[in-house]
Design an enzyme around this catalytic site. Structure first.
Site, short mmCIF file in Angstrom:
data_model
loop_
_atom_site.label_atom_id
_atom_site.label_comp_id
_atom_site.label_asym_id
_atom_site.label_seq_id
_atom_site.Cartn_x
_atom_site.Cartn_y
_atom_site.Cartn_z
N CYS A 141 0.81 -1.23 0.00
CA CYS A 141 0.00 0.00 0.00
C CYS A 141 0.84 1.28 0.00
CB CYS A 141 -0.93 0.01 1.19
SG CYS A 141 -2.01 -1.42 1.20
N HIS A 184 -4.16 6.69 1.74
CA HIS A 184 -4.39 5.37 1.16
C HIS A 184 -5.82 4.93 1.51
CE1 HIS A 184 -4.00 1.38 -0.18
NE2 HIS A 184 -4.17 0.87 1.02
N ASN A 239 -9.92 -1.30 -2.10
CA ASN A 239 -8.50 -1.05 -1.85
C ASN A 239 -7.70 -1.53 -3.06
OD1 ASN A 239 -5.85 -1.02 -0.97
ND2 ASN A 239 -6.25 -2.07 0.97
O1 UT7 Z 1 -4.37 -1.99 2.73
C1 UT7 Z 1 -3.80 -2.84 3.67
C2 UT7 Z 1 -4.16 -2.41 5.01
N1 UT7 Z 1 -5.39 -3.04 5.41
C3 UT7 Z 1 -6.10 -2.45 6.34
O2 UT7 Z 1 -5.75 -1.40 6.81
C4 UT7 Z 1 -7.32 -3.18 6.87
C5 UT7 Z 1 -7.44 -2.96 8.34
N2 UT7 Z 1 -8.51 -3.74 8.96
C6 UT7 Z 1 -9.82 -3.47 8.73
O3 UT7 Z 1 -10.15 -2.59 7.96
C7 UT7 Z 1 -10.85 -4.27 9.49
O4 UT7 Z 1 -10.21 -5.02 10.47
C8 UT7 Z 1 -11.72 -5.17 8.59
C9 UT7 Z 1 -12.66 -4.36 7.73
C10 UT7 Z 1 -10.86 -6.03 7.70
C11 UT7 Z 1 -12.59 -6.10 9.45
O5 UT7 Z 1 -13.39 -5.32 10.35
P1 UT7 Z 1 -13.49 -5.70 11.88
O6 UT7 Z 1 -14.41 -4.75 12.47
O7 UT7 Z 1 -12.09 -5.75 12.44
O8 UT7 Z 1 -14.16 -7.11 11.83
P2 UT7 Z 1 -13.63 -8.50 12.42
O9 UT7 Z 1 -12.49 -9.04 11.61
O10 UT7 Z 1 -13.45 -8.38 13.90
O11 UT7 Z 1 -14.88 -9.43 12.17
C12 UT7 Z 1 -16.13 -9.20 12.84
C13 UT7 Z 1 -17.08 -10.28 12.42
C14 UT7 Z 1 -16.52 -11.67 12.59
O12 UT7 Z 1 -17.55 -12.53 13.00
P3 UT7 Z 1 -17.73 -12.92 14.57
O13 UT7 Z 1 -16.44 -13.59 14.95
O14 UT7 Z 1 -17.95 -11.63 15.28
O15 UT7 Z 1 -18.91 -13.81 14.54
C15 UT7 Z 1 -16.08 -12.06 11.21
O16 UT7 Z 1 -16.09 -13.44 10.98
O17 UT7 Z 1 -17.40 -10.15 11.03
C16 UT7 Z 1 -17.14 -11.39 10.37
N3 UT7 Z 1 -16.72 -11.09 9.01
C17 UT7 Z 1 -17.59 -10.89 8.00
N4 UT7 Z 1 -18.93 -10.93 7.96
C18 UT7 Z 1 -19.52 -10.67 6.78
C19 UT7 Z 1 -15.45 -10.95 8.51
N5 UT7 Z 1 -15.50 -10.65 7.21
C20 UT7 Z 1 -16.82 -10.62 6.86
C21 UT7 Z 1 -17.49 -10.37 5.66
N6 UT7 Z 1 -18.84 -10.40 5.67
N7 UT7 Z 1 -16.85 -10.07 4.51
#
Ligand code: UT7
Length: 331
Positions: A113, A258, A288
């Protein structure tokens, strides 16, 4: 010492638009989840044969034209990508061939990135020292052929899109306008928090049927840790750029961050008290696009009239590595 300036910007976007609703058909996800957590509504996916080199070359041609130059005026090519067409050689040499230019050097940058800002920084040194007159800096990615579109990969697969952006960097005719500074950082102890593990030359063999079955050739991310570091390092990098040049946050006309997650950028801009109208976003449309994101944002900001001659802009990014970087530019 000479000052370098961005002379022209170009882009290439694949035609195919993939909405969150399209992804709902492939995995257990919802438009609502993706929108709320990331701000993404749709992204572009490349067609067969529409690779990093091709998209990068098309974006480069537009940047060269917008700079008022011809392909033959380019002295050096820098291509930032995490998704080169082939494992080796890098895709920069393929761009050199597609542009039909002389046997100029072509350098691939692997900084995800932040790759585009790293590329800008390298180009800036070449121009400032008078080694080259016109350097092409390209960011291009094809993510769509390397994502896990099953529910197993949903946390990563919904985030990324394909596309390319490019700039020509050359000597500024006005020493007050141009790239004022670049700052580059890395912290490799977090390399495994966002990576594609295989094929890996450190393993004998590089990959096995078992490691493929485990999906270790797909990107893996510890999302929360990446998020936590992004919202700390991006403001640090922006302040480093401003402090190095004796400016305050209120002097900024535009922040070009970014686009990994709309929430990260809202967090960063509110922490620094930068009003929303001064922040460029394109994540809704493109997701992204990693190394392509910054030039695609510059293109949009030029098109919507927010990027004007004389504007003070800060470009900042954070991503896999971890790496983070900033550039302060007087447009
Ligand atoms: O460019 C490179 C740099 N990348 C970044 O900067 C990304 C940084 N991270 C993020 O933006 C966030 O962490 C994400 C958007 C990737 C994820 O958001 P989050 O609020 O951290 O969600 P999480 O990973 O804690 O997941 C929450 C829930 C989980 O379910 P449970 O365990 O609460 O039942 C996941 O399994 O959401 C679930 N989940 C989804 N649900 C529906 C994860 N991905 C998905 C999805 N659709 N695509």
């Amino acid at each position: 010492m000479k000052r370098s300036r961005i002379l022209g910007v170009g882009r290439y976007l694949p035609e195919k638009v993939v909405t969150n609703f399209d992804l709902e058909k492939l995995m257990d996800t919802t438009d609502e989840w993706i929108r709320q957590r990331t701000g993404i509504e749709q992204r572009r996916f490349a067609a067969e044969g529409e690779g990093v080199a091709l998209m990068g070359a098309r974006a480069a041609e537009e940047a060269i034209k917008n700079a008022g130059l011809k392909n033959q005026d380019i002295d050096f090519i820098i291509l930032a990508t995490l998704s080169p067409d082939f494992n080796f050689p890098g895709s920069g040499v393929l761009v050199q061939d597609m542009l039909g230019v002389d046997t100029i050097g072509a350098l691939d940058i692997r900084n995800q990135c932040t790759g585009f800002i790293y590329g800008m920084s390298v180009a800036d040194q070449f121009i400032k020292t008078g080694v080259y007159k016109h350097v092409l800096v390209i960011g291009a990615e094809v993510h769509s052929t390397g994502l896990d579109f099953t529910t197993r990969g949903r946390d990563v697969a919904v985030l990324f899109g394909d596309g390319a952006g490019a700039v020509v960097i050359g000597e500024s005719d006005d020493d007050k306008r141009g790239i004022l500074s670049t700052h580059l950082h890395s912290e490799g102890k977090y390399a495994k928090d966002l990576w594609v593990e295989i094929p890996a030359s450190v393993y004998h063999p590089r990959m096995t049927h078992e490691s493929l079955d485990q999906g270790r050739h797909y990107p893996k991310m510890t999302g929360k840790n990446v998020f936590k570091h992004a919202v700390t390092r991006m403001p640090e990098a922006i302040m480093e750029a401003l402090n190095a040049n004796g400016y305050k946050v209120s002097d900024l006309d535009l922040l070009v961050p970014h686009q990994a997650n709309m929430r990260i950028n809202e967090f960063v801009s509110s922490a620094l008290e930068i009003p929303p109208e001064k922040v460029v976003h394109n994540i809704q449309k493109y997701g992204n696009t990693t190394a392509a994101t910054i030039p695609l944002c510059l293109y949009d900001a030029l098109e919507d009239g927010r990027l004007k001659p004389g504007a003070l802009i800060c470009i900042a990014a954070f991503g896999a590595g971890f790496t983070w970087a900033s550039a302060l530019v007087r447009w």
